[in-house]
Design a protein around this motif. Structure first.
Motif, mmCIF file in Angstrom:
data_model
loop_
_atom_site.group_PDB
_atom_site.id
_atom_site.type_symbol
_atom_site.label_atom_id
_atom_site.label_comp_id
_atom_site.label_asym_id
_atom_site.label_seq_id
_atom_site.Cartn_x
_atom_site.Cartn_y
_atom_site.Cartn_z
ATOM 1 N N GLU A 85 28.566 81.442 -3.672
ATOM 2 C CA GLU A 85 28.380 82.125 -2.392
ATOM 3 C C GLU A 85 29.590 81.935 -1.484
ATOM 4 O O GLU A 85 30.042 82.877 -0.823
ATOM 5 N N GLN A 86 30.155 80.718 -1.460
ATOM 6 C CA GLN A 86 31.348 80.476 -0.662
ATOM 7 C C GLN A 86 32.508 81.360 -1.102
ATOM 8 O O GLN A 86 33.216 81.950 -0.282
ATOM 9 N N THR A 87 32.706 81.437 -2.402
ATOM 10 C CA THR A 87 33.810 82.241 -2.922
ATOM 11 C C THR A 87 33.572 83.724 -2.671
ATOM 12 O O THR A 87 34.502 84.470 -2.354
ATOM 13 N N SER A 88 32.321 84.171 -2.789
ATOM 14 C CA SER A 88 32.009 85.576 -2.529
ATOM 15 C C SER A 88 32.300 85.938 -1.080
ATOM 16 O O SER A 88 32.835 87.018 -0.785
ATOM 17 N N ARG A 89 31.975 85.043 -0.163
ATOM 18 C CA ARG A 89 32.250 85.308 1.245
ATOM 19 C C ARG A 89 33.757 85.376 1.499
ATOM 20 O O ARG A 89 34.226 86.222 2.269
ATOM 21 N N ALA A 90 34.502 84.476 0.857
ATOM 22 C CA ALA A 90 35.960 84.513 1.009
ATOM 23 C C ALA A 90 36.515 85.820 0.464
ATOM 24 O O ALA A 90 37.438 86.406 1.033
#
Length: 253
Positions: A85-90
């Motif tokens: 999820e963190q990487t998707s937001r980035a």
């Protein structure tokens, strides 16, 4: 007869060990590289979440390859979902601008203790314990990346990487000049989008495996055949479920 079979097995084993040592001494460790490319009818963010979900492994692999997540794996999958999820937001933040940035910096999220353990069944009867270390989960040149490395299992080395990127973002960046002009005139961009209508979500996936069974090419050849079947089946299952198409499945030099 039993003694003859035992001696023959011992001789075959000794011959294979000698061949392996000779090959690795002359050429170094052999590796196979297998890759599948396909499109999914999902946004880049959603596609990355789908490709990163270990719970989908069993239903998207061939009938003779059965995957069971072992006890404790559910907690690790929850932690992995947070990293994804963190990487998707980035990724969403980096793609919010139509024009490409002057410099794209790789960002990585690493949990060195994150491991997922499975039982792998070949033919649903032969259980093999397998543990994968998860690292890194990263954003590199616009591609979301997740890599699994074998920590314990049947291979001498095994690395499985998912690369996912929004297809429309690639098309926009390939036309950076025109996109920059549109970005400079919001009213023109709005009229263009209204004329074209909403675009269906679409992402590109590169599913890659780099591995070796024992460091020599004979067993690796057999492994490559099986791995290509697994990647082909996975691509077929995911495209049937989410839309899209398989572009290619191949072994790379």
């Amino acid at each position: 007869m039993a003694a003859f079979a035992l001696r023959s097995s011992a001789a075959a084993g000794a011959t294979f060990v000698a061949w392996r040592q000779l090959y690795m001494g002359l050429h170094g460790e052999h590796r196979i590289r297998v890759r599948a490319d396909f499109e999914l009818g999902l946004s880049g963010q959603e596609g990355f979440k789908v490709m990163s979900d270990p719970c989908l492994l069993d239903e998207t692999t061939p009938w003779w390859f059965h995957v069971v997540i072992r006890d404790g794996g559910r907690d690790a999958i929850g932690r992995l979902a947070g990293l994804v999820e963190q990487t998707s937001r980035a990724s969403s933040s980096s793609s919010s601008s139509v024009a490409p940035p002057a410099v794209e910096v790789a960002t990585a999220v690493v949990d060195p203790e994150l491991q997922i353990s499975y039982w792998i069944f070949f033919g649903r009867f032969v259980p093999i314990p397998w543990t994968s270390s998860v690292a890194p989960v990263s954003l590199e040149q616009g591609w979301c990346r997740l890599t699994y490395r074998q920590a314990f299992g049947p291979y001498r080395a095994f690395e499985h990487t998912h690369w996912v990127r929004d297809a429309w973002e690639i098309e926009q960046r390939s036309c950076a000049g025109g996109a920059a002009a549109v970005a400079a005139a919001p009213e023109a961009r709005g009229s263009s989008e209204a004329a074209e209508g909403p675009r269906s979500p679409r992402c590109l996936v590169k599913d890659t495996i780099v591995a070796t069974v024992l460091g020599e090419p004979v067993l690796d050849f057999a492994a490559a055949v099986l791995l290509k079947q697994i990647l082909r089946c996975r691509g077929d299952c995911l495209t049937r479920r989410f839309g899209g198409r398989v572009l290619s499945v191949r072994e790379e030099a």
